[in-house]
Design a protein around this motif. Structure first.
Motif, PDB file in Angstrom:
ATOM      1  N   SER A   1       0.843  -1.198   0.000  1.00  0.00           N
ATOM      2  CA  SER A   1       0.000   0.000   0.000  1.00  0.00           C
ATOM      3  C   SER A   1       0.876   1.244   0.000  1.00  0.00           C
ATOM      4  O   SER A   1       2.069   1.204   0.351  1.00  0.00           O
ATOM      5  CB  SER A   1      -0.936   0.012   1.211  1.00  0.00           C
ATOM      6  OG  SER A   1      -0.199   0.142   2.416  1.00  0.00           O
ATOM      7  N   VAL A   2       0.258   2.348  -0.398  1.00  0.00           N
ATOM      8  CA  VAL A   2       0.883   3.662  -0.297  1.00  0.00           C
ATOM      9  C   VAL A   2      -0.090   4.587   0.429  1.00  0.00           C
ATOM     10  O   VAL A   2      -1.293   4.317   0.489  1.00  0.00           O
ATOM     11  CB  VAL A   2       1.230   4.239  -1.692  1.00  0.00           C
ATOM     12  CG1 VAL A   2       2.243   3.354  -2.403  1.00  0.00           C
ATOM     13  CG2 VAL A   2      -0.023   4.411  -2.551  1.00  0.00           C
ATOM     14  N   ASP A   3       0.436   5.658   0.988  1.00  0.00           N
ATOM     15  CA  ASP A   3      -0.393   6.611   1.724  1.00  0.00           C
ATOM     16  C   ASP A   3      -0.543   7.893   0.912  1.00  0.00           C
ATOM     17  O   ASP A   3       0.448   8.546   0.578  1.00  0.00           O
ATOM     18  CB  ASP A   3       0.229   6.944   3.079  1.00  0.00           C
ATOM     19  CG  ASP A   3       0.127   5.791   4.061  1.00  0.00           C
ATOM     20  OD1 ASP A   3      -0.806   4.979   3.929  1.00  0.00           O
ATOM     21  OD2 ASP A   3       0.994   5.703   4.952  1.00  0.00           O
ATOM     22  N   LEU A   4      -1.792   8.215   0.608  1.00  0.00           N
ATOM     23  CA  LEU A   4      -2.111   9.492  -0.019  1.00  0.00           C
ATOM     24  C   LEU A   4      -2.416  10.500   1.082  1.00  0.00           C
ATOM     25  O   LEU A   4      -3.322  10.281   1.893  1.00  0.00           O
ATOM     26  CB  LEU A   4      -3.319   9.348  -0.943  1.00  0.00           C
ATOM     27  CG  LEU A   4      -3.920  10.646  -1.491  1.00  0.00           C
ATOM     28  CD1 LEU A   4      -2.942  11.356  -2.419  1.00  0.00           C
ATOM     29  CD2 LEU A   4      -5.244  10.372  -2.195  1.00  0.00           C
ATOM     30  N   THR A   5      -1.661  11.583   1.119  1.00  0.00           N
ATOM     31  CA  THR A   5      -1.894  12.639   2.102  1.00  0.00           C
ATOM     32  C   THR A   5      -2.519  13.845   1.422  1.00  0.00           C
ATOM     33  O   THR A   5      -1.926  14.427   0.505  1.00  0.00           O
ATOM     34  CB  THR A   5      -0.581  13.066   2.789  1.00  0.00           C
ATOM     35  OG1 THR A   5       0.009  11.940   3.439  1.00  0.00           O
ATOM     36  CG2 THR A   5      -0.849  14.149   3.834  1.00  0.00           C
ATOM     37  N   VAL A   6      -3.727  14.191   1.837  1.00  0.00           N
ATOM     38  CA  VAL A   6      -4.362  15.438   1.411  1.00  0.00           C
ATOM     39  C   VAL A   6      -3.883  16.492   2.397  1.00  0.00           C
ATOM     40  O   VAL A   6      -4.315  16.536   3.547  1.00  0.00           O
ATOM     41  CB  VAL A   6      -5.896  15.315   1.398  1.00  0.00           C
ATOM     42  CG1 VAL A   6      -6.529  16.613   0.912  1.00  0.00           C
ATOM     43  CG2 VAL A   6      -6.332  14.140   0.522  1.00  0.00           C
ATOM     44  N   GLN A   7      -2.959  17.339   1.926  1.00  0.00           N
ATOM     45  CA  GLN A   7      -2.197  18.185   2.834  1.00  0.00           C
ATOM     46  C   GLN A   7      -2.883  19.491   3.193  1.00  0.00           C
ATOM     47  O   GLN A   7      -2.817  19.951   4.339  1.00  0.00           O
ATOM     48  CB  GLN A   7      -0.834  18.516   2.206  1.00  0.00           C
ATOM     49  CG  GLN A   7       0.037  17.313   1.925  1.00  0.00           C
ATOM     50  CD  GLN A   7       1.229  17.711   1.073  1.00  0.00           C
ATOM     51  OE1 GLN A   7       1.129  17.761  -0.144  1.00  0.00           O
ATOM     52  NE2 GLN A   7       2.340  18.020   1.706  1.00  0.00           N
ATOM     53  N   GLN A   8      -3.501  20.117   2.208  1.00  0.00           N
ATOM     54  CA  GLN A   8      -3.939  21.491   2.405  1.00  0.00           C
ATOM     55  C   GLN A   8      -5.031  21.833   1.400  1.00  0.00           C
ATOM     56  O   GLN A   8      -5.049  21.301   0.280  1.00  0.00           O
ATOM     57  CB  GLN A   8      -2.755  22.438   2.207  1.00  0.00           C
ATOM     58  CG  GLN A   8      -3.049  23.915   2.409  1.00  0.00           C
ATOM     59  CD  GLN A   8      -1.855  24.784   2.039  1.00  0.00           C
ATOM     60  OE1 GLN A   8      -0.939  24.336   1.361  1.00  0.00           O
ATOM     61  NE2 GLN A   8      -1.870  26.028   2.490  1.00  0.00           N
ATOM     62  N   LEU A   9      -5.936  22.709   1.795  1.00  0.00           N
ATOM     63  CA  LEU A   9      -6.936  23.268   0.889  1.00  0.00           C
ATOM     64  C   LEU A   9      -6.766  24.766   0.834  1.00  0.00           C
ATOM     65  O   LEU A   9      -6.674  25.441   1.864  1.00  0.00           O
ATOM     66  CB  LEU A   9      -8.352  22.940   1.369  1.00  0.00           C
ATOM     67  CG  LEU A   9      -9.488  23.683   0.635  1.00  0.00           C
ATOM     68  CD1 LEU A   9      -9.581  23.234  -0.819  1.00  0.00           C
ATOM     69  CD2 LEU A   9     -10.816  23.491   1.347  1.00  0.00           C
ATOM     70  N   ILE A  10      -6.719  25.290  -0.398  1.00  0.00           N
ATOM     71  CA  ILE A  10      -6.800  26.726  -0.628  1.00  0.00           C
ATOM     72  C   ILE A  10      -8.062  26.941  -1.445  1.00  0.00           C
ATOM     73  O   ILE A  10      -8.244  26.314  -2.491  1.00  0.00           O
ATOM     74  CB  ILE A  10      -5.572  27.249  -1.388  1.00  0.00           C
ATOM     75  CG1 ILE A  10      -4.304  26.991  -0.581  1.00  0.00           C
ATOM     76  CG2 ILE A  10      -5.720  28.742  -1.698  1.00  0.00           C
ATOM     77  CD1 ILE A  10      -3.029  27.311  -1.335  1.00  0.00           C
ATOM     78  N   SER A  11      -8.957  27.803  -0.977  1.00  0.00           N
ATOM     79  CA  SER A  11     -10.229  27.980  -1.675  1.00  0.00           C
ATOM     80  C   SER A  11     -10.605  29.448  -1.749  1.00  0.00           C
ATOM     81  O   SER A  11     -10.164  30.263  -0.952  1.00  0.00           O
ATOM     82  CB  SER A  11     -11.357  27.201  -0.981  1.00  0.00           C
ATOM     83  OG  SER A  11     -11.634  27.750   0.296  1.00  0.00           O
ATOM     84  N   ALA A  12     -11.398  29.755  -2.747  1.00  0.00           N
ATOM     85  CA  ALA A  12     -12.001  31.083  -2.869  1.00  0.00           C
ATOM     86  C   ALA A  12     -13.446  30.872  -3.272  1.00  0.00           C
ATOM     87  O   ALA A  12     -13.701  30.392  -4.366  1.00  0.00           O
ATOM     88  CB  ALA A  12     -11.270  31.925  -3.918  1.00  0.00           C
ATOM     89  N   PRO A  13     -14.421  31.135  -2.390  1.00  0.00           N
ATOM     90  CA  PRO A  13     -14.257  31.841  -1.117  1.00  0.00           C
ATOM     91  C   PRO A  13     -13.498  31.020  -0.077  1.00  0.00           C
ATOM     92  O   PRO A  13     -13.476  29.790  -0.147  1.00  0.00           O
ATOM     93  CB  PRO A  13     -15.696  32.073  -0.665  1.00  0.00           C
ATOM     94  CG  PRO A  13     -16.457  30.945  -1.275  1.00  0.00           C
ATOM     95  CD  PRO A  13     -15.825  30.715  -2.614  1.00  0.00           C
TER      96      PRO A  13
ATOM     97  N   LYS B   1     -19.376  25.148  -1.809  1.00  0.00           N
ATOM     98  CA  LYS B   1     -19.790  26.399  -2.454  1.00  0.00           C
ATOM     99  C   LYS B   1     -19.181  26.480  -3.854  1.00  0.00           C
ATOM    100  O   LYS B   1     -18.170  25.829  -4.129  1.00  0.00           O
ATOM    101  CB  LYS B   1     -19.314  27.611  -1.642  1.00  0.00           C
ATOM    102  CG  LYS B   1     -19.922  27.727  -0.258  1.00  0.00           C
ATOM    103  CD  LYS B   1     -19.384  28.954   0.458  1.00  0.00           C
ATOM    104  CE  LYS B   1     -20.013  29.103   1.845  1.00  0.00           C
ATOM    105  NZ  LYS B   1     -19.509  30.311   2.549  1.00  0.00           N
ATOM    106  N   PRO B   2     -19.773  27.298  -4.725  1.00  0.00           N
ATOM    107  CA  PRO B   2     -19.093  27.596  -5.986  1.00  0.00           C
ATOM    108  C   PRO B   2     -17.785  28.340  -5.708  1.00  0.00           C
ATOM    109  O   PRO B   2     -17.671  29.079  -4.728  1.00  0.00           O
ATOM    110  CB  PRO B   2     -20.082  28.497  -6.729  1.00  0.00           C
ATOM    111  CG  PRO B   2     -21.397  28.279  -6.054  1.00  0.00           C
ATOM    112  CD  PRO B   2     -21.083  27.962  -4.625  1.00  0.00           C
ATOM    113  N   GLY B   3     -16.799  28.143  -6.570  1.00  0.00           N
ATOM    114  CA  GLY B   3     -15.534  28.851  -6.396  1.00  0.00           C
ATOM    115  C   GLY B   3     -14.366  28.059  -6.915  1.00  0.00           C
ATOM    116  O   GLY B   3     -14.505  27.130  -7.724  1.00  0.00           O
TER     117      GLY B   3
END
Length: 228
Positions: A136-148, A194-196
């Motif tokens: 197996s391998v590990d997928l890391t979801v590290q960060q979210l940048i969003s607008a809004p 949300k939309p963005g």
């Protein structure tokens, strides 16, 4: 401040300057060969994350099956569009509370194929057994940048009874780690509040079998545009 995206109905067109402005804030590594006009994908099957291992290096890419034959792409070349057909409501079942208040709008790319929407997969089919510990391998979801900035993302699966298992959820904080078996192909629900514009920073890591050596990919940014 992030520049607004102006979609045009019909062919899905996205203002590239807005995406470039967002990417500038992420300090994402530039392509060595430069980046031209991005490929905009809004329907059909695509592996938004495809994991490969070659010459001792883990790499992440996009496998685009919306064209025939399918092609491999760099994340820096692709924008994933979540169209208005993805809009639905948060179910009343408390098990879905991680998506927000029951009845509130949410935009979902579904686990089951809908020909009008992107069918977003995660692929480890190119990885062989016996290479990594626990295969197996590990997928890391590290960060979210969003607008809004209040936009949230959740990735989850549903079982045969419609009950969810959350894989990653920005609402309760990132990073989140998803264990992926090798030689597999995963489809999940990708939900946006949300939309963005949404940029998900992700990487993959693994331990080489028999050596204990830990290796990891470079981080990539998955770029989603959610239309009203």
């Amino acid at each position: 401040m992030l520049t607004a995206i102006r979609p045009r109905v019909g062919k899905v067109l996205v203002a590239g300057a807005a995406i470039v402005a967002v990417l500038g804030a992420t300090a994402a590594p530039a392509r060595a060969d430069g980046v031209g006009a991005p490929v905009v994908l809004s329907a059909g099957h695509v592996d938004v994350i495809e994991v490969e291992y070659e010459d001792g290096v883990l790499e992440l890419g996009v496998h685009d099956d919306t064209v025939e034959p399918g092609v491999h792409r760099h994340h820096s070349d692709v924008i994933f569009v979540v169209t208005s057909q993805a809009r639905t409501s948060v179910p009343g079942d408390p098990a879905f509370g991680f998506l927000g208040r029951a009845g509130s709008p949410v935009w979902v790319l579904p686990q089951a194929q809908n020909e009008d929407l992107l069918w977003a997969g995660i692929a480890t089919e190119e990885l062989e057994e016996g290479v990594f510990e626990a295969d197996s391998v590990d997928l890391t979801v590290q960060q979210l940048i969003s607008a809004p900035s209040s936009g949230q993302v959740a990735i989850y699966t549903e079982d045969q009874f419609g009950q969810p298992t959350v894989l990653a959820n920005s609402r309760d904080g990132l990073p989140d780690v998803v264990e992926l078996p090798v030689g597999d192909h995963l489809h999940a629900n990708w939900a946006f509040s949300k939309p963005g514009i949404y940029l998900l920073k992700a990487k993959v890591g693994a331990t080489l079998a028999g050596t204990g050596t830990v290796i990891g990919s470079d981080s990539v940014y998955l770029r989603f545009v959610v239309l009203p």
